[in-house]
Scaffold this active site. Sequence first.
Site, short mmCIF file in Angstrom:
data_model
loop_
_atom_site.label_atom_id
_atom_site.label_comp_id
_atom_site.label_asym_id
_atom_site.label_seq_id
_atom_site.Cartn_x
_atom_site.Cartn_y
_atom_site.Cartn_z
N VAL A 73 45.38 67.83 58.09
CA VAL A 73 46.28 68.46 59.07
C VAL A 73 45.45 69.15 60.14
CG1 VAL A 73 46.64 70.65 57.80
CG2 VAL A 73 48.38 69.84 59.37
N GLY A 74 44.28 69.65 59.75
CA GLY A 74 43.37 70.27 60.72
C GLY A 74 42.74 69.17 61.56
N ILE A 129 51.66 76.36 56.43
CA ILE A 129 51.02 76.87 55.21
C ILE A 129 51.21 78.37 55.09
CG2 ILE A 129 48.81 77.13 54.00
CD1 ILE A 129 47.99 74.41 55.31
N ARG A 169 50.19 83.08 67.06
CA ARG A 169 50.16 82.85 68.51
C ARG A 169 51.57 82.98 69.09
NH1 ARG A 169 47.06 77.55 69.93
NH2 ARG A 169 48.56 76.74 68.45
N ARG A 207 39.90 77.43 58.11
CA ARG A 207 38.63 76.75 58.36
C ARG A 207 37.53 77.81 58.38
NH1 ARG A 207 40.55 72.65 57.11
NH2 ARG A 207 40.93 70.78 58.34
N GLU A 251 29.75 73.37 55.28
CA GLU A 251 30.26 72.81 54.02
C GLU A 251 29.51 71.53 53.73
OE1 GLU A 251 34.51 72.41 54.22
OE2 GLU A 251 34.78 74.52 54.62
N HIS A 285 36.42 73.82 49.22
CA HIS A 285 37.43 73.23 50.11
C HIS A 285 38.40 72.31 49.33
CE1 HIS A 285 38.21 72.07 54.56
NE2 HIS A 285 39.32 71.99 53.85
N ILE A 286 39.14 72.93 48.42
CA ILE A 286 40.06 72.14 47.57
C ILE A 286 41.52 72.48 47.84
CG2 ILE A 286 38.41 71.71 45.71
CD1 ILE A 286 39.85 74.08 44.19
N GLY A 287 41.79 73.07 49.02
CA GLY A 287 43.15 73.52 49.33
C GLY A 287 44.23 72.49 49.02
P1 NAP Z 1 50.26 74.91 61.55
O1 NAP Z 1 51.64 74.80 61.02
O2 NAP Z 1 49.95 74.32 62.88
O3 NAP Z 1 49.83 76.45 61.50
C1 NAP Z 1 48.75 76.95 62.21
C2 NAP Z 1 49.18 78.26 62.77
O4 NAP Z 1 48.07 78.88 63.41
C3 NAP Z 1 50.30 78.11 63.82
O5 NAP Z 1 51.40 78.87 63.44
C4 NAP Z 1 49.63 78.60 65.09
O6 NAP Z 1 50.49 79.25 65.99
C5 NAP Z 1 48.61 79.57 64.52
N1 NAP Z 1 47.63 79.91 65.53
C6 NAP Z 1 46.96 79.08 66.36
N2 NAP Z 1 46.18 79.79 67.18
C7 NAP Z 1 46.37 81.09 66.87
C8 NAP Z 1 45.87 82.31 67.38
N3 NAP Z 1 45.00 82.33 68.41
N4 NAP Z 1 46.27 83.46 66.82
C9 NAP Z 1 47.16 83.46 65.80
N5 NAP Z 1 47.69 82.32 65.28
C10 NAP Z 1 47.30 81.16 65.82
O7 NAP Z 1 49.23 74.22 60.55
P2 NAP Z 1 49.25 74.26 58.95
O8 NAP Z 1 49.74 72.97 58.44
O9 NAP Z 1 49.87 75.53 58.49
O10 NAP Z 1 47.67 74.32 58.69
C11 NAP Z 1 46.93 75.44 59.13
C12 NAP Z 1 45.45 75.18 59.01
O11 NAP Z 1 45.09 75.22 57.65
C13 NAP Z 1 44.99 73.82 59.49
O12 NAP Z 1 44.72 73.83 60.88
C14 NAP Z 1 43.77 73.54 58.68
O13 NAP Z 1 42.62 73.92 59.41
C15 NAP Z 1 43.91 74.46 57.47
N6 NAP Z 1 44.07 73.72 56.21
C16 NAP Z 1 43.15 73.93 55.23
C17 NAP Z 1 43.30 73.28 54.03
C18 NAP Z 1 42.31 73.51 52.91
O14 NAP Z 1 42.06 72.58 52.17
N7 NAP Z 1 41.79 74.70 52.77
C19 NAP Z 1 44.35 72.39 53.82
C20 NAP Z 1 45.25 72.20 54.84
C21 NAP Z 1 45.10 72.87 56.04
P3 NAP Z 1 51.61 78.46 66.82
O15 NAP Z 1 52.75 78.30 65.86
O16 NAP Z 1 51.92 79.34 67.95
O17 NAP Z 1 50.99 77.16 67.21
#
Ligand code: NAP
Length: 371
Positions: free
Chosen positions: A126-127, A207, A228, A288, A317, A336-338
Amino acid sequence: MNTIRFVNLCLQSGSNYYRYILPARTGLQFFNKPFALSQHSTRFYSEKMSKPKVYVTRAITTEAMNILEEFCEVSSWPEPDPVSRDVLLENVSGKDALFCLLTDRIDKEVLDKAGPNLKIIATMSVGYDHLDVNEIKKRNIKIGYTPDVLTDATAELTVALLLATSRRLLEANEEARNGGWKAWSPFWLCGPGLNGATVGIVGFGRIGQEVAKRLKPFNIKRLIYHNRSEKAKEAKEIGATRVNLEELLAESDFVIATCALTPETKEMFNDCAFKKMKPTAVFINTSRGGVVHQESLVRALTHKTIWGAGLDVMTPEPLPVDDPLFKLKNCVILPHIGSATIEARSTMAMLTAKNILAGLKGENMPAELKI
Ligand code: NAP
């Protein structure tokens, strides 16, 4: 001389694909029969027309590979380890689509090497901070990604990591195994509880919201978020309040990062941010590694500016085993097992393959990244 031309007739019915190689006339007769076919779901390839070429940068599930191979000429890096840069550059050349992972940096060099045929890049994540989105968009290449299907798995892991950190589960397990457990002891291996705590979530997206829902039943006192954009409807349903970052850092007993990595969020958790947190605060990062200025985190943990940290993501990583973070007892590190549930990873692979197929056919992708 009579030459018989053949057509390769591909039919789609629901999620099944059928391929027939028929003499041209038969093929057309067949096609004229009253099948329920949409214009989009039928494709003819003359025998000379080659299948679209796809490069897959890792060993993926058989199911995902099978649906790609139905329609595409697929080559892949078949190992569990990431493809090397050289092999990626060599193999992406001339491809119509690329199936990649977050370990593959897709930048101008890769795109130049791929050449003008490349129409689709689908990442099994998703990232998308590993993709040079501007360069990709400049070339009218579509991007597929895997939102939603990993949300529950990652939210679960975030809660697990939070509890493992605050309740010192890894340290406790280690003590039990290595003879450190002498007797029940009133203040041994204690940590902060969730009951009555204030939880702050930075990045209240898919998430972040699922983490919030899972933490509510722990009887927390207050749920606050920084995002944001305003998420008024979702926040009301969940019972969360939007605050600015300063307030979130100062008020939270648990600070959880679930935001996307962007130029704005890069290293937002730095010395300044950690100093604003409570000395009893627990910091959890499942977004991340790039959102954290890691040297600042090491300082904050060493000098007890904060109580502890749980990280599923870091920089780089894999984290070298001699990294200072590994020396800190108040830091829990996961590799990194999210999203690492069997279901989530299989669905992610399948969705990535479906994004490629839909993109190549000119159909709407099930999950296209639109920026
Ligand atoms: P998402 O729904 O797009 O959520 C990301 C959130 O971050 C959005 O609500 C976005 O705001 C917010 N954001 C962006 N820029 C910001 C800022 N400057 N200040 C505050 N908030 C900000 O994505 P998701 O599906 O929840 O995934 C989130 C992230 O988790 C991914 O991008 C990925 O890097 C990470 N991830 C990690 C794992 C892991 O294995 N650890 C697994 C999956 C995902 P807006 O709503 O305004 O756009």
